[in-house]
Design a protein around this motif. Structure first.
Motif, mmCIF file in Angstrom:
data_model
loop_
_atom_site.group_PDB
_atom_site.id
_atom_site.type_symbol
_atom_site.label_atom_id
_atom_site.label_comp_id
_atom_site.label_asym_id
_atom_site.label_seq_id
_atom_site.Cartn_x
_atom_site.Cartn_y
_atom_site.Cartn_z
ATOM 1 N N LYS A 1 17.043 59.424 33.904
ATOM 2 C CA LYS A 1 18.427 59.012 34.094
ATOM 3 C C LYS A 1 18.500 58.144 35.346
ATOM 4 C CE LYS A 1 20.436 62.871 31.596
ATOM 5 N NZ LYS A 1 21.491 63.900 31.535
ATOM 6 N N ILE A 2 18.825 56.865 35.154
ATOM 7 C CA ILE A 2 18.838 55.916 36.261
ATOM 8 C C ILE A 2 20.104 55.076 36.200
ATOM 9 C CG2 ILE A 2 16.329 55.825 36.459
ATOM 10 C CD1 ILE A 2 16.338 53.286 34.826
ATOM 11 N N ARG A 3 20.483 54.548 37.365
ATOM 12 C CA ARG A 3 21.681 53.713 37.421
ATOM 13 C C ARG A 3 21.509 52.634 38.495
ATOM 14 N NH1 ARG A 3 27.904 56.019 37.151
ATOM 15 N NH2 ARG A 3 28.821 54.043 36.450
ATOM 16 N N TYR A 4 22.056 51.462 38.215
ATOM 17 C CA TYR A 4 22.045 50.318 39.143
ATOM 18 C C TYR A 4 20.632 49.828 39.465
ATOM 19 C CZ TYR A 4 26.705 52.288 40.006
ATOM 20 O OH TYR A 4 27.955 52.811 39.867
ATOM 21 N N GLN A 5 19.673 50.042 38.566
ATOM 22 C CA GLN A 5 18.301 49.639 38.834
ATOM 23 C C GLN A 5 17.924 48.381 38.047
ATOM 24 O OE1 GLN A 5 16.391 51.422 41.308
ATOM 25 N NE2 GLN A 5 18.555 51.977 41.501
ATOM 26 N N GLN A 6 17.093 47.553 38.666
ATOM 27 C CA GLN A 6 16.531 46.381 38.004
ATOM 28 C C GLN A 6 15.041 46.632 37.791
ATOM 29 O OE1 GLN A 6 17.451 42.914 40.352
ATOM 30 N NE2 GLN A 6 19.634 42.965 39.849
ATOM 31 N N LEU A 7 14.637 46.590 36.517
ATOM 32 C CA LEU A 7 13.255 46.885 36.165
ATOM 33 C C LEU A 7 12.693 45.785 35.273
ATOM 34 C CD1 LEU A 7 13.533 50.664 35.168
ATOM 35 C CD2 LEU A 7 12.703 49.765 37.348
ATOM 36 N N SER A 8 11.401 45.611 35.368
ATOM 37 C CA SER A 8 10.714 44.775 34.379
ATOM 38 C C SER A 8 10.414 45.642 33.162
ATOM 39 C CB SER A 8 9.423 44.211 34.964
ATOM 40 O OG SER A 8 8.470 45.252 35.138
ATOM 41 N N PHE A 9 10.116 44.993 32.043
ATOM 42 C CA PHE A 9 9.792 45.768 30.846
ATOM 43 C C PHE A 9 8.518 46.584 31.057
ATOM 44 C CE2 PHE A 9 8.477 45.734 26.150
ATOM 45 C CZ PHE A 9 9.188 46.899 25.902
ATOM 46 N N ASP A 10 7.569 46.022 31.805
ATOM 47 C CA ASP A 10 6.331 46.764 32.088
ATOM 48 C C ASP A 10 6.624 48.023 32.907
ATOM 49 O OD1 ASP A 10 4.691 45.027 30.715
ATOM 50 O OD2 ASP A 10 4.214 43.806 32.477
ATOM 51 N N GLU A 11 7.568 47.919 33.831
ATOM 52 C CA GLU A 11 7.933 49.099 34.621
ATOM 53 C C GLU A 11 8.610 50.150 33.749
ATOM 54 O OE1 GLU A 11 8.621 47.148 39.053
ATOM 55 O OE2 GLU A 11 10.216 47.012 37.556
ATOM 56 N N LEU A 12 9.485 49.710 32.846
ATOM 57 C CA LEU A 12 10.096 50.665 31.920
ATOM 58 C C LEU A 12 9.044 51.314 31.043
ATOM 59 C CD1 LEU A 12 12.654 51.946 30.694
ATOM 60 C CD2 LEU A 12 12.697 50.042 29.072
ATOM 61 N N LYS A 13 8.084 50.516 30.546
ATOM 62 C CA LYS A 13 7.021 51.077 29.698
ATOM 63 C C LYS A 13 6.211 52.122 30.455
ATOM 64 C CE LYS A 13 5.178 47.159 28.261
ATOM 65 N NZ LYS A 13 4.278 46.236 27.534
ATOM 66 N N PHE A 14 5.971 51.891 31.733
ATOM 67 C CA PHE A 14 5.237 52.882 32.517
ATOM 68 C C PHE A 14 5.942 54.236 32.478
ATOM 69 C CE2 PHE A 14 4.654 55.216 36.481
ATOM 70 C CZ PHE A 14 3.271 55.306 36.547
ATOM 71 N N LEU A 15 7.274 54.204 32.465
ATOM 72 C CA LEU A 15 8.049 55.441 32.481
ATOM 73 C C LEU A 15 8.131 56.109 31.116
ATOM 74 C CD1 LEU A 15 11.058 54.287 34.724
ATOM 75 C CD2 LEU A 15 9.031 55.550 35.445
ATOM 76 N N ILE A 16 8.119 55.330 30.026
ATOM 77 C CA ILE A 16 8.414 55.899 28.706
ATOM 78 C C ILE A 16 7.266 55.832 27.713
ATOM 79 C CG2 ILE A 16 10.846 55.294 29.009
ATOM 80 C CD1 ILE A 16 10.442 53.025 26.988
#
Length: 578
Positions: free
Chosen positions: A430-445
């Motif tokens: 659960k995150i808010r107000y964050q800017q991520l790259s798709f690679d960073e999101l993939k690392f999490l999920i």
């Protein structure tokens, strides 16, 4: 004039008995007689307080059906300057609820929803908890609570409670807790299936091995059917077997004040009172063998010795690495290292706790829950950081295993943490107000175990600065149940791609805000929803103002038709600034 009324009661003060004829006909002659006398009194009363007082007086002599408690709650009192916060009125309602609870009635939904009315103005509805001090363990109508207590017995909100428990825990739930949860989930289905067979239902309650659970559910069921003599007798036997003598005497006293002509049970009650009494009773019409029980019950005294706290030896840290290389194992070194390299977080915990050699060889601190807060602190396996914290001081090859909650205005905060992480297996992100790259999101999920993904007011873009297609994100979420994201693209293939994906879990909630891109096949998207819908599904889709208006209108009509055919589906659709 301000007044309070109960919205959900289905009977009103009138000259007729509130009891259904079928109930009345099943009562024994002696109980019919006292009920007739009560109804005769009530028929002459117009004042609500008089009615309530008459019913309360009856309830101190006889077990009282729920229809009369409904009449008690028909309280219409003025709100005056002496009671601005409704404290007097609230105490009166709670007192009535306490008496009803003793008479085997627990109507938490029905007796806790009220309305404030003001002349001809629309009423203001509010929830008023009459049972704030009652923590009952019921199979049905159990409110969700993130506590180990509420996942230790079977009920209808068990899965939701376990999700909340996992999400807010400061360390990984033990295998014992998870095993208990799985057992209770299976047992709930068996108990529900056996509801029409009292003996089998009661037998399954005993399998929970929780005395309070049995007591609560049996008494609520008896409150719905006083005439279930088989259950009364099973319950009395259970209380005696489990040395619940106070509840045993109370149960006897209630039974004998409803089945007034059951002299055999009265004799058993007398014998057990002699053996297990004396016990205080609230009745005003005590039997001769009960009169002797005006006793003070001793309060249980619990003494707790304070634990000695030893001062922390700071030299432990400096000595940690001095002796690890002297460790010897019966297995060859390559096998040990292979186990260490491929161990999941549960195995790593066991290896680290068994020998510091393993941590030195694979220094990956395990963090179950990573979150932001008002202060930086550690609690068990939970790390809380303020948004100004330097991650280099707190994170180094850290293994996140349970939950991530990042709610800070610093848009690069999570991005600055990810390089310091060894791996992420979090189920709840659960995150808010964050800017991520798709690679960073993939690392999490990319581990595929995410259950709840909430990314509100976040921007997630690829290397070219474009928003990500919905299906590319969903490909990493085979176990998703709750999905909330902002600024996602769709394309002509999105509907087909989603309908062809295989998901392990069922979707309960899907919210996407700021949808942009191209129209997709609405029927294929609906096929995806139907295939992967949980028991209840909530959908919220907000399309960007530049999105094709005709498509959005057609898409809304398709979802509306689906909702009409399925009452457990709800949706909200918005286009631009509509």
């Amino acid at each position: 004039m301000l007044s309070f009324i109960i919205l959900v009661l289905d009977s009103f003060i009138n000259a007729e008995s509130p009891l259904h004829k079928e109930f009345y006909d099943r009562c024994c002659p002696s109980y019919k007689k006292v009920i007739d006398e009560l109804d005769e009194k009530l028929a002459c009363m117009k004042d609500r307080k008089e009615v309530r007082d008459a019913i309360m007086a009856f309830s101190r002599r006889y077990l009282t059906p729920k229809e009369y408690w409904n009449r008690c709650f028909e309280h219409d009192g003025q709100l005056d300057e002496n009671d601005p916060d409704c404290e007097i009125w609230g105490k009166l309602c709670r007192k009535t609820a306490k008496h009803a609870f003793f008479h085997l009635h627990f109507e938490k939904k029905k007796w806790s929803f009220f309305s404030l009315t003001r002349n001809n103005l629309p009423p203001i509805h509010f929830y008023f908890n009459l049972y704030y001090d009652k923590h009952v363990k019921l199979i049905d109508y159990q409110h969700c609570s993130a506590s180990e207590r509420n996942i230790g017995y079977p009920h209808d909100n068990l899965e939701e409670c376990f999700r909340h428990y996992e999400e807010v825990a400061s360390s990984i739930p033990s295998k014992k807790v998870i095993k208990r949860y799985e057992e209770m989930k299976d047992l709930y289905l068996k108990i529900k299936a056996a509801e029409d067979n009292v003996h089998e239902w009661f037998k399954l309650l005993l399998e929970v091995k929780d005395v309070d659970f049995v007591k609560d559910n049996v008494e609520v069921r008896l409150g719905k059917d006083y005439f279930d003599v088989q259950l009364w007798k099973l319950y009395i036997g259970f209380l005696k077997q489990n040395a619940e003598y106070k509840r045993l005497i109370h149960t006897y006293s209630k039974y004998c004040r409803f089945f007034l002509d059951d002299h055999d049970m009265l004799e058993k009650y007398k014998n057990d009172m002699i053996e297990y009494g004396p016990i205080n009773l609230p009745w005003h019409n005590c039997y001769e063998f009960e009169v002797q029980n005006g006793v003070e019950e001793a309060a249980e005294e619990i003494s707790v010795e304070p634990e000695a706290v030893l001062p922390f030896d700071s030299s432990i840290c400096s000595r940690f690495y001095d002796t690890y290389f002297f460790q010897s194992f019966s297995l060859p070194g390559p096998i040990i290292l292979y186990m260490l390299k491929n161990a999941n977080d549960r195995v790593l915990r066991q290896l680290f706790s068994s020998c510091k050699y393993f941590f030195v060889k694979n220094p990956t601190p395990i963090c179950y829950r990573l979150e932001t807060g008002s202060e930086t602190r550690f609690n068990n396996e939970m790390l809380t950081l303020v948004d100004s914290a330097n991650p280099n001081f707190y994170l180094k090859s850290t293994y996140i295993t349970g939950c991530i909650r990042i709610f800070v205005s610093n848009t690069s905060f999570l991005s600055s943490l990810i390089p310091r992480l060894y791996s992420c297996k979090a189920k709840y992100i659960k995150i808010r107000y964050q800017q991520l790259s798709f690679d960073e999101l993939k690392f999490l999920i990319q581990h595929g175990g995410v259950i709840d993904l909430f990314a509100n007011d976040c921007e997630i873009k690829d290397a070219n600065g474009d928003y990500i297609d919905l299906e590319k994100i969903m490909a990493f979420l085979p176990n998703i149940q709750f999905f909330y994201m902002k600024c996602i693209k769709v394309n002509a293939n999105t509907g087909h791609a989603l309908s062809n994906m295989k998901f392990n879990a069922k979707l309960s909630s899907c919210t996407i805000v700021g949808i942009r891109g191209q129209p997709f096949d609405s029927n294929e998207f609906l096929k995806y929803c139907i295939t992967n819908k949980a028991e209840r599904l909530y959908m919220n889709f907000c399309f960007d103002e530049e999105f094709d208006a005709d498509f959005v209108k057609n898409f809304g009509e398709i979802l509306s038709d689906y909702k009409k055919s399925n009452e457990n589906v709800s949706f909200y659709l918005k286009h631009g600034n509509e």
